[in-house]
Design an enzyme around this catalytic site. Structure first.
Site, PDB file in Angstrom:
ATOM      1  N   THR A  28       0.844  -1.315  -0.042  1.00  0.00           N
ATOM      2  CA  THR A  28      -0.130  -0.279  -0.012  1.00  0.00           C
ATOM      3  C   THR A  28       0.629   1.218  -0.105  1.00  0.00           C
ATOM      4  OG1 THR A  28      -0.234   0.168   2.433  1.00  0.00           O
ATOM      5  CG2 THR A  28      -1.972  -1.247   1.073  1.00  0.00           C
ATOM      6  N   ASP A  29       0.274   2.244  -0.323  1.00  0.00           N
ATOM      7  CA  ASP A  29       1.036   3.722  -0.114  1.00  0.00           C
ATOM      8  C   ASP A  29       0.171   4.270   0.980  1.00  0.00           C
ATOM      9  OD1 ASP A  29       1.983   3.416  -2.834  1.00  0.00           O
ATOM     10  OD2 ASP A  29       0.344   4.142  -3.873  1.00  0.00           O
ATOM     11  N   ALA A  30       0.262   5.595   1.226  1.00  0.00           N
ATOM     12  CA  ALA A  30      -0.189   6.401   2.324  1.00  0.00           C
ATOM     13  C   ALA A  30      -1.648   5.808   2.825  1.00  0.00           C
ATOM     14  CB  ALA A  30      -0.434   7.826   2.023  1.00  0.00           C
ATOM     15  N   ILE A  33      -3.952   2.159   1.395  1.00  0.00           N
ATOM     16  CA  ILE A  33      -4.470   2.298   0.089  1.00  0.00           C
ATOM     17  C   ILE A  33      -3.686   1.966  -1.067  1.00  0.00           C
ATOM     18  CG2 ILE A  33      -6.125   3.511  -1.562  1.00  0.00           C
ATOM     19  CD1 ILE A  33      -6.998   5.300   0.697  1.00  0.00           C
TER      20      ILE A  33
END
Length: 149
Positions: A28-30, A33
């Site tokens: 995931t990113d920030a 998500i």
């Protein structure tokens, strides 16, 4: 592996390969998500597993054919993010196969129990064939092409 055994395997394996992927924190990113860039990673993982299922892992290709597939072009359309702990199904399907390259259609769906799959990302990826020593373009071996069609 000879071309006869490759053709037998082709009949058993469906034309659209499906690979399930569970979303972990590192995917995931920030904020937990999955955005655009990580879908490329999922597409790569599914393509690799698809080729392995056909008996064409990169190491096998290098050792037996003296070549390998490399991504030469991508076009990805992002629709929606996935979230931490989601289960995705990533597909790979041959669109076109030429003497030196393949075009693969790929899609990532969110699979939720009791609901219809939701399309998250889709794209076309072009794979070129290169000599594993010189990294120069070459022709895809006939048994590989036959097994993929």
């Amino acid at each position: 592996m000879n071309s006869t055994s490759l053709m037998t395997e082709q009949r058993i394996i469906p034309s659209v390969f499906e690979h399930p992927i569970r979303i972990y924190w590192e995917d995931t990113d920030a904020g937990g998500i999955v955005f655009y860039a990580n879908y490329l990673k999922f597409f790569e993982r599914a393509r690799t597993e698809w080729l392995r299922a056909l008996g064409f892992g990169q190491q096998v290709l290098r050792d037996q054919s003296g070549g390998m597939f490399v991504v030469s072009e991508t076009a990805v359309k992002y629709h929606s993010p996935a979230r931490l702990d989601d289960t995705l199904v990533v597909t790979a399907e041959l669109q076109t196969g030429g003497k030196a390259s393949l075009t693969i259609a790929q899609r990532a769906y969110l699979r939720t129990l009791g609901q219809a799959d939701r399309l998250l990302a889709e794209g076309t990826i072009r794979l070129g064939w290169v000599d594993s020593h010189t990294l120069k373009p070459g022709r895809i071996p006939v048994p590989v092409l036959e097994a993929l069609k």
